[in-house]
Design an enzyme around this catalytic site. Structure first.
Site, short mmCIF file in Angstrom:
data_model
loop_
_atom_site.label_atom_id
_atom_site.label_comp_id
_atom_site.label_asym_id
_atom_site.label_seq_id
_atom_site.Cartn_x
_atom_site.Cartn_y
_atom_site.Cartn_z
CG LEU A 34 -2.00 -1.17 1.18
CD1 LEU A 34 -2.94 -1.07 2.40
CD2 LEU A 34 -2.84 -1.21 -0.10
N GLY A 37 -0.45 2.01 -3.59
CA GLY A 37 -1.77 1.46 -3.89
C GLY A 37 -2.82 1.94 -2.88
CG PHE A 73 0.10 -5.66 -11.63
CD1 PHE A 73 -0.03 -5.15 -12.91
CD2 PHE A 73 -0.68 -6.77 -11.29
CE1 PHE A 73 -0.90 -5.71 -13.82
CE2 PHE A 73 -1.55 -7.34 -12.20
CZ PHE A 73 -1.66 -6.81 -13.47
CB ALA A 75 7.23 -2.40 -10.18
CG PHE A 76 9.15 2.13 -6.55
CD1 PHE A 76 7.96 2.38 -5.86
CD2 PHE A 76 10.28 1.80 -5.82
CE1 PHE A 76 7.92 2.30 -4.47
CE2 PHE A 76 10.23 1.72 -4.43
CZ PHE A 76 9.05 1.98 -3.75
CB THR A 117 7.81 -0.95 -19.21
OG1 THR A 117 7.79 0.34 -19.82
CG2 THR A 117 9.25 -1.23 -18.79
CE1 TYR A 141 8.85 0.82 -14.39
CE2 TYR A 141 8.82 1.86 -16.55
CZ TYR A 141 8.25 1.03 -15.62
OH TYR A 141 7.09 0.38 -15.91
CB ILE A 207 2.86 20.59 -24.66
CG1 ILE A 207 1.33 20.53 -24.66
CG2 ILE A 207 3.47 19.80 -25.81
CD1 ILE A 207 0.68 20.97 -25.95
CB ALA A 283 15.53 14.16 -18.73
#
Ligand code: UDP
Length: 328
Positions: A34, A37, A73, A75-76, A117, A141, A207, A283
């Site tokens: 948590l 989450g 799922f 993960a950071f 990913t 990541y 943007i 970046a």
């Protein structure tokens, strides 16, 4: 296959997975610390609060339930943060996967569906991206996820734990029937930020760069509805259960939309002006990421059903109904 452990099942994509599994009659156990989450997002599952890096915690969970398969799922997932703190990302993401795979090996569980990913590709060689293209992540990541894919390969060989590594493109949308949606603090993703502008919670969207080599100069991404995303996980689990071969699968719609096109689509869906201001590049952003989803279609039988308007309309319904997320 009846009982599924969903690690990170209280998060955005994990909670949609739990809702789908529960709908399909699976018994679902969620393990989640948590830290990002929300317990309120866990619908139709047993929730065990703890960290997947904690071997004793996992031993208790695997001892309590007759687990047939795992979906991970936990993960950071913030690219920018990972650049500043790679140890946090390798420690949690790789460390969590090592601990989960160890528990699976010790308890004789031999199937895992893993959240990977598009960031594993880095700056792509070509578009649309295929699973066989070069992987060369440009941030910790993506590198942590690719390291886990490598580990999965070796665990398959050594222990017979089969896996599907699902390489997500841009997950968005919400499951409004189950009353779950995206609630990150801080929010960094484009679609929720644009919708927060429509709600009047922000005065504009920045943007991040309009000098990319794309049609309108802004970055192009492949947005996929979270509900389509989680259906692919279920298909992957069933595929592994039938004895399917381990490997990576891209999950995207196969269509690219620029940042400006997303803002325009959100203006149409919400009827709100949504002011946008061009800012400098962020970046580590590749200019274009579009999936080839041919492998997931052919091998898993996956058919993504929801296009951009539905993605934004469903996300809008969630954000309008929950302007403060799960806290509201
Ligand atoms: N983006 C943007 N403004 C924002 C947030 C994101 O222009 O406030 C851009 C970002 O540079 C990227 C695209 O929107 O090109 C999608 O970003 P997001 O963070 O949603 O997902 P990512 O592609 O990083 O996984």
């Amino acid at each position: 296959m009846k009982t599924i452990l969903v690690a990170g099942g209280a998060g955005y994509i994990g909670s949609h997975m739990v809702a789908l599994l529960a709908e399909r009659g699976y018994r679902v156990v969620v393990a989640d610390n948590l830290c990002t989450g929300h317990w309120q997002a866990v619908k139709g599952a047993a929730l065990r609060v703890g960290d997947v890096r904690d071997a004793a915690f996992l031993d208790r969970v695997f001892g309590e339930f007759p687990i047939d398969g795992v979906i991970n799922f936990a993960a950071f997932s913030l690219v920018g943060e990972s650049v500043g703190d790679p140890l946090k990302y390798y420690g949690n993401n790789v460390g969590g996967a090592v601990s989960l795979l160890t528990a699976m090996k010790n308890h004789g569980v031999d199937k895992i569906v893993f959240s990977s990913t598009a960031a594993t590709y880095g700056e792509p060689e070509k578009q649309p991206i295929e699973e066989t293209d070069r992987t060369d992540p440009t941030n910790p990541y993506g590198a942590s996820k690719l390291a886990i894919e490598g580990l999965l390969k070796w665990c398959d060989r050594a222990y017979g734990i089969r896996y599907a590594a699902l390489r997500y493109f841009n997950a968005a949308g919400a499951n409004t029937e189950a009353d779950i949606g995206e609630d990150h603090h801080p929010e960094t993703h484009l679609i929720p930020i644009v919708l927060q502008c429509a709600l009047g919670k922000r005065d504009h969207v920045g943007i991040f760069g309009d000098d990319y080599p794309t049609a309108d100069g802004t970055c192009v991404r492949d947005y996929i509805h979270v509900r389509d995303l989680v259906s692919a996980h279920l298909l992957a689990l069933e595929y592994l259960d039938r004895g399917g071969e381990s490997g990576p699968f891209n999950l995207g719609n196969g269509n690219g939309y620029s940042v400006r096109e997303i803002v325009e689509a959100a203006r149409r869906v919400t009827g709100q002006p949504i002011p946008a201001v061009v800012e400098s590049r962020r970046a580590g952003d590749p200019s274009t990421l579009i999936a080839s989803n041919a492998k997931a279609r052919e091998v898993l039988g996956w058919v993504p059903e929801r296009g951009l308007e539905t993605i934004i309309a469903d996300a809008w319904a969630w954000h309008r109904g929950h302007p403060d997320g799960y806290g509201g």
